[in-house]
Write an enzyme that holds these catalytic residues in place. Structure first.
Site, mmCIF file in Angstrom:
data_model
loop_
_atom_site.group_PDB
_atom_site.id
_atom_site.type_symbol
_atom_site.label_atom_id
_atom_site.label_comp_id
_atom_site.label_asym_id
_atom_site.label_seq_id
_atom_site.Cartn_x
_atom_site.Cartn_y
_atom_site.Cartn_z
ATOM 1 N N GLU A 1 0.813 -1.210 0.000
ATOM 2 C CA GLU A 1 0.000 0.000 0.000
ATOM 3 C C GLU A 1 0.845 1.257 0.000
ATOM 4 O O GLU A 1 2.037 1.226 0.314
ATOM 5 C CB GLU A 1 -0.937 0.002 1.200
ATOM 6 C CG GLU A 1 -0.247 0.073 2.542
ATOM 7 C CD GLU A 1 -1.257 -0.049 3.681
ATOM 8 O OE1 GLU A 1 -1.532 -1.170 4.104
ATOM 9 O OE2 GLU A 1 -1.765 0.992 4.128
ATOM 10 N N CYS B 1 4.030 8.296 0.420
ATOM 11 C CA CYS B 1 4.559 7.325 1.374
ATOM 12 C C CYS B 1 4.679 5.988 0.645
ATOM 13 O O CYS B 1 3.702 5.500 0.083
ATOM 14 C CB CYS B 1 3.578 7.231 2.534
ATOM 15 S SG CYS B 1 3.990 5.977 3.730
ATOM 16 N N CYS C 1 6.411 -7.205 7.120
ATOM 17 C CA CYS C 1 7.545 -6.693 7.900
ATOM 18 C C CYS C 1 7.841 -7.718 8.986
ATOM 19 O O CYS C 1 6.944 -8.396 9.460
ATOM 20 C CB CYS C 1 7.157 -5.355 8.538
ATOM 21 S SG CYS C 1 8.500 -4.577 9.478
ATOM 22 N N CYS D 1 6.600 -4.745 15.695
ATOM 23 C CA CYS D 1 6.122 -3.691 16.612
ATOM 24 C C CYS D 1 4.643 -3.928 16.940
ATOM 25 O O CYS D 1 3.838 -4.190 16.052
ATOM 26 C CB CYS D 1 6.304 -2.305 15.981
ATOM 27 S SG CYS D 1 8.023 -1.931 15.599
ATOM 28 N N CYS E 1 1.674 -1.870 15.213
ATOM 29 C CA CYS E 1 1.723 -1.685 13.763
ATOM 30 C C CYS E 1 1.022 -2.818 13.024
ATOM 31 O O CYS E 1 1.223 -3.996 13.336
ATOM 32 C CB CYS E 1 3.181 -1.597 13.326
ATOM 33 S SG CYS E 1 3.365 -1.338 11.566
ATOM 34 N N CYS F 1 -0.192 2.734 9.148
ATOM 35 C CA CYS F 1 0.734 1.864 8.453
ATOM 36 C C CYS F 1 0.226 0.421 8.339
ATOM 37 O O CYS F 1 0.044 -0.261 9.340
ATOM 38 C CB CYS F 1 2.009 1.913 9.297
ATOM 39 S SG CYS F 1 3.379 1.077 8.611
HETATM 40 N N1 SAH Z 1 9.660 0.408 9.651
HETATM 41 C C1 SAH Z 1 9.883 1.806 9.618
HETATM 42 C C2 SAH Z 1 8.957 2.585 8.706
HETATM 43 C C3 SAH Z 1 7.494 2.224 8.656
HETATM 44 S S1 SAH Z 1 6.353 2.796 9.837
HETATM 45 C C4 SAH Z 1 9.868 2.377 11.008
HETATM 46 O O1 SAH Z 1 9.673 1.646 11.951
HETATM 47 O O2 SAH Z 1 10.122 3.558 11.159
HETATM 48 C C5 SAH Z 1 6.194 4.503 9.787
HETATM 49 C C6 SAH Z 1 5.886 5.079 11.176
HETATM 50 O O3 SAH Z 1 4.543 4.798 11.608
HETATM 51 C C7 SAH Z 1 6.788 4.515 12.259
HETATM 52 O O4 SAH Z 1 7.208 5.561 13.084
HETATM 53 C C8 SAH Z 1 5.866 3.573 12.991
HETATM 54 O O5 SAH Z 1 6.351 3.308 14.275
HETATM 55 C C9 SAH Z 1 4.564 4.326 12.932
HETATM 56 N N2 SAH Z 1 3.360 3.540 13.165
HETATM 57 C C10 SAH Z 1 3.114 2.264 12.821
HETATM 58 N N3 SAH Z 1 1.886 1.911 13.199
HETATM 59 C C11 SAH Z 1 1.340 2.982 13.792
HETATM 60 C C12 SAH Z 1 0.079 3.237 14.386
HETATM 61 N N4 SAH Z 1 -0.847 2.312 14.462
HETATM 62 N N5 SAH Z 1 -0.163 4.486 14.878
HETATM 63 C C13 SAH Z 1 0.781 5.438 14.804
HETATM 64 N N6 SAH Z 1 1.985 5.267 14.246
HETATM 65 C C14 SAH Z 1 2.271 4.048 13.751
#
Ligand code: SAH
Length: 350
Positions: free
Chosen positions: A88, A101, A108, A112, A115, A334
Site C-alpha cells: 500500500e 509514502c 515486515c 512492533c 503496527c 501503516c
Molecule cells: N519500519 C519503519 C517505517 C514504517 S512505519 C519504522 O519503523 O520507522 C512509519 C511510522 O509509523 C513509524 O514511526 C511507525 O512506528 C509508525 N506507526 C506504525 N503503526 C502505527 C500506528 N498504528 N499508529 C501510529 N503510528 C504508527
C-alpha cells in the site's frame, strides 16, 4: 516473475539494449518512458524490440489495484505486484507539494505491537524497481512526468523496515534522486527506521543525504522493548550515537517519531525523560496520536492529551510538532489498508 526494467539505471539499460543488439540511444528512450511512469508496452521503441523485451520484463510491475480518497484529499492506494503480492501507499497534499509514502517490503518482520504491517510477518523484500515504480505510477496518475513532477516528496514509511532491505532501498534512493530521471532531491526524502544501528552507519556513507527518521516511541530501553522487539537488539544510546554520526556526515538534522499511546508513553514523566534524552541535539520530534489498529489492544490519546505532551516538550526546549492525523477515514495507519484487504479475502478493505 519476469525481470523488472525499473530496477535498472541508465548505465544498466545501456548494457541491456546492447545485449539485445540494439543501438545505445534506445536506452535513453526506455529510461525516459520508465521515468514518465509508462508501461513497457507504451514506451516508444521499435515494436519488435518491445516485443522481445516483454518476453523477459514485466509490462507493469506495480499496478494500482484500488484507490481510496479521503475527504481531506489524501489518497491511499493498494498496489498489486507482478507475483500477486499486495502493498500500500499514500499521497498527501500539502502547501509545498505532494508527499508520497512508499512501502519497502511486503509485510515486515520487526514485530512492533502497534503496527498493522507486521501482523502477517515478512513476505518478501521489494526490489528497488518495485519501490521506484510506486512513485512513478502515482506521479503519472496525477499527470506528472519526470520534468513537471506531481510527487515532490517521499517518505519511506509504508509497509516494511527500509533498513532491513538495505541494498534495494539504497539503489532505489540512487535511482529516484538521479539527474535526468524523476530526480527528487534527497532533502525531500525521509527514511524512517525502527533503529537498525549498523545500517544507519552504512547509510551515512552513501552520500545520499536523506532525512533520517527514527521510530523512538519510548524513552527507556525496557519501555521500548514492550512494544518494539528491536529494542532488545539495539539500545537507545546506540541509536543516538548513530544519529550523531549521521548528522556529522550529512549535516541533516534527524527526526524522532513518537506515537502517543495511552498509559504507555505520554505522561508528565515521559515528557521529562524525552527532554532529558534529546535536549540540545540537532533533532526534531514528530508526535502522532496512535492510529488504533483493530487487531491490537493499544489505545490512542485525546487531542487534548496530545497537545499537553507537545507543550511540555516545547517548554523543555525541544523542537516538536504534533502531526495532523490525515486520511484516518480511509485506513490511516501503516499497513491497515493491506491488512484489511488480505483479511477480507481481497475485497472490502476496511
Ligand atoms: N519500519 C519503519 C517505517 C514504517 S512505519 C519504522 O519503523 O520507522 C512509519 C511510522 O509509523 C513509524 O514511526 C511507525 O512506528 C509508525 N506507526 C506504525 N503503526 C502505527 C500506528 N498504528 N499508529 C501510529 N503510528 C504508527
Amino acid at each position: 516473475m519476469k525481470n523488472i526494467l525499473q530496477d535498472l539505471n541508465l548505465n544498466e539499460l545501456e548494457l541491456l539494449v546492447l545485449n539485445f543488439g540494439e543501438k545505445k540511444f534506445r536506452a535513453k528512450q526506455l529510461y525516459d518512458g520508465i521515468m514518465q511512469g509508462k508501461k513497457l508496452s507504451e514506451i516508444n521503441v521499435p515494436a519488435a524490440f518491445r516485443k522481445k523485451l516483454l518476453e523477459q520484463y514485466e509490462d507493469e510491475p506495480v499496478k494500482i489495484k484500488e484507490t481510496f480518497r479521503s475527504a481531506d484529499g489524501t489518497e491511499k492506494y493498494l498496489f498489486e505486484l507482478a507475483d500477486g503480492n499486495i502493498i500500500e501507499g499514500v499521497l498527501m497534499s500539502y502547501k509545498y507539494g505532494n508527499t508520497q509514502c512508499v512501502s519497502t517490503q511486503a509485510g515486515c518482520r520487526m514485530g512492533c505491537k502497534f503496527c498493522a504491517s507486521t501482523l502477517g510477518g515478512l513476505i518478501r523484500n521489494l526490489t528497488s524497481g518495485e519501490i521506484l515504480a510506486q512513485v512513478l505510477t502515482v506521479n503519472a496518475l496525477h499527470g506528472g512526468a519526470n520534468v513537471k513532477r506531481q510527487v515532490t516528496n517521499i517518505v519511506l514509511m509504508g509497509s516494511g523496515e527500509p533498513l532491513d532491505n538495505y541494498l534495494n532501498v539504497v539503489k532505489f534512493l540512487k535511482n529516484v534522486t538521479a539527474e535526468g530521471g524523476i530526480n527528487i532531491s534527497a532533502r525531500n526524502i525521509s527514511l524512517s527506521t525502527c533503529g537498525l544501528v549498523p545500517e544507519i552507519y552504512k547509510l551515512a556513507e552513501e552520500e545520499i543525504p536523506v532525512n533520517l527518521t527514527i521510530s523512538l516511541h519510548q524513552t527507556s530501553d525496557e519501555g521500548r522493548a514492550r512494544t518494539m522487539p528491536i529494542a532488545k537488539k539495539y539500545t537507545i544510546a546506540e541509536i543516538l550515537k548513530a544519529c550523531e554520526y549521521y548528522f556529522e556526515k550529512t549535516g541533516r538534522r534527524y527526526i524522532f517519531e513518537y506515537s502517543l499511546i495511552d498509559g504507555e508513553n505520554c505522561g508528565d514523566k515521559d515528557a521529562q525523560a524525552l527532554i532529558n534524552l534529546l535536549k540540545g541535539k540537532p533533532c526534531h520530534v514528530n508526535l502522532i496520536r496512535l492510529n488504533e489498529v483493530k487487531e491490537r489492544t493499544l489505545k490512542s490519546v485525546s487531542e487534548k492529551q496530545a497537545y499537553k505532551f507537545l507543550g511540555a516538550l516545547e517548554r523543555g526546549g525541544l523542537s516538536a510538532t504534533l502531526r495532523r492525523q490525515i486520511g484516518a477515514d480511509i485506513g490511516g495507519a501503516c499497513g491497515q489498508l493491506r491488512a484489511g484487504y488480505l483479511k477480507n479475502g481481497g475485497s472490502n478493505p476496511q
